[in-house]
Design an enzyme around this catalytic site. Structure first.
Site, PDB file in Angstrom:
ATOM      1  N   SER A   1       5.420   5.688  -4.531  1.00 25.66           N
ATOM      2  CA  SER A   1       6.533   6.613  -4.289  1.00 25.66           C
ATOM      3  C   SER A   1       7.256   6.218  -3.005  1.00 25.66           C
ATOM      4  O   SER A   1       6.770   5.390  -2.230  1.00 25.66           O
ATOM      5  CB  SER A   1       6.027   8.059  -4.173  1.00 25.66           C
ATOM      6  N   GLY A   2       8.410   6.838  -2.781  1.00 27.14           N
ATOM      7  CA  GLY A   2       9.129   6.690  -1.523  1.00 27.14           C
ATOM      8  C   GLY A   2       9.474   5.259  -1.157  1.00 27.14           C
ATOM      9  O   GLY A   2       9.871   4.444  -2.000  1.00 27.14           O
TER      10      GLY A   2
ATOM     11  N   GLY B   1       7.519   2.832  -0.251  1.00 29.37           N
ATOM     12  CA  GLY B   1       6.642   1.850  -0.874  1.00 29.37           C
ATOM     13  C   GLY B   1       7.100   1.467  -2.266  1.00 29.37           C
ATOM     14  O   GLY B   1       7.134   0.282  -2.616  1.00 29.37           O
TER      15      GLY B   1
ATOM     16  N   THR C   1       0.853  -1.186   0.000  1.00 30.03           N
ATOM     17  CA  THR C   1       0.000   0.000   0.000  1.00 30.03           C
ATOM     18  C   THR C   1       0.890   1.238   0.000  1.00 30.03           C
ATOM     19  O   THR C   1       1.980   1.234   0.552  1.00 30.03           O
ATOM     20  CB  THR C   1      -0.947   0.033   1.213  1.00 30.03           C
ATOM     21  N   GLY C   2       0.415   2.299  -0.647  1.00 32.11           N
ATOM     22  CA  GLY C   2       1.267   3.470  -0.797  1.00 32.11           C
ATOM     23  C   GLY C   2       2.503   3.130  -1.594  1.00 32.11           C
ATOM     24  O   GLY C   2       3.607   3.569  -1.271  1.00 32.11           O
TER      25      GLY C   2
ATOM     26  N   TYR D   1       1.221  12.001  15.211  1.00 27.23           N
ATOM     27  CA  TYR D   1       1.901  11.058  14.316  1.00 27.23           C
ATOM     28  C   TYR D   1       2.572   9.943  15.104  1.00 27.23           C
ATOM     29  O   TYR D   1       2.424   8.753  14.785  1.00 27.23           O
ATOM     30  CB  TYR D   1       2.928  11.816  13.477  1.00 27.23           C
TER      31      TYR D   1
END
Length: 263
Positions: A30-31, A33, A26-27, A164
């Protein structure tokens, strides 16, 4: 004796650990993931990625090779979680691993936090991961590995990270309780908790360029290794936790923070 046994049976890591296996990230556009998706694909996995931005998903999936699949899905939307599970089931997908990576971060002074800020982070980081895994449970093969994306913020008490950090602490707790529930079906849950990573997420903090540069410099000064991690370095830990070589690791957390939380 143990050293002798280890030397007798040790061997180089198989670089096709995920050949013939299906993995969901999931996600994944980009980054961290995307780095994990690329690493899984490089080792033979059929990769399924999700995300909210259709254009980014399309670009990412083109680079992941034959058989890769992109599904638009908002991790904070319970309806999307159920739809994701149903769509994968309809395509006959059975999962050997899942990296529940989708997450959001917003750094705010305690006094400025609104209910919307709280809900935004908890809906994606905690509720989204929980109900996505619930929707995926019927699709898990025996021996499946679930990796949750935590954060060093759950441990270090950094100012302006209260919501967070709390959301990531909740995920770390879920790795224990959900492992206890999923072990009877042969699945296990663990957490990778990165320190600061050089990803686009920092550009989404809503800061001006000069402010962002100052924040990055201040964070980097707290990392004993003196730099941010690369997404690929975090991805390597994700793959370790997803592979059979880590089959005896259950309900725990691997912190990958350059020594930030320990030193």
């Amino acid at each position: 004796m143990w050293a002798m046994l280890y030397l007798t049976h040790s061997k180089e890591i198989d670089m096709n650990r995920f050949q013939g296996k299906s993995v969901l990230i999931t996600g994944g556009s980009s980054g961290i993931g995307l780095a994990a998706a690329q690493a899984f694909a490089a080792e033979g996995a059929r990769v399924i990625i999700t995300g909210r931005d259709t254009a980014s998903l399309g670009e990412a999936v083109q680079n992941l090779g034959d058989g890769a699949l992109a599904i638009r899905s908002d991790a904070s939307d319970l309806g999307d979680a159920r739809t994701l599970g149903n769509e994968l089931a309809a395509q006959g997908v059975r999962l050997d691993a899942a990296f529940l990576n989708a997450g959001v971060v917003k750094l705010l002074p305690f006094s400025d936090v609104t209910e919307a800020d709280w809900d935004g982070m908890f809906d994606t980081n905690v509720k989204g991961a929980f109900f996505t895994l619930q929707a995926l449970k019927p699709l898990l093969n025996k021996g499946a590995s679930i990796v949750l994306n935590g954060s060093i913020n759950a441990h270090i008490g950094m100012a302006q990270s209260s919501v967070y950090a709390a959301s990531k602490a909740a995920l770390i707790s879920l790795a224990k309780t959900l492992s206890a529930e999923l072990l009877p079906i042969g699945a296990r849950v663990n957490v990778v908790s990165p320190g600061p990573v050089a990803t686009p997420i920092y550009s989404k903090l809503g800061l001006e360029a000069a402010q962002l540069e100052a924040v990055a410099a201040q964070i980097q000064s707290q990392i004993p290794l003196g730099r941010f991690a690369t997404p690929q370095e975090i991805a390597s830990t994700v793959l370790h936790l997803a592979a059979t070589e880590s089959a005896f690791i259950v309900g725990t957390e691997i912190i990958t923070d350059g020594g930030m939380g320990q030193l």
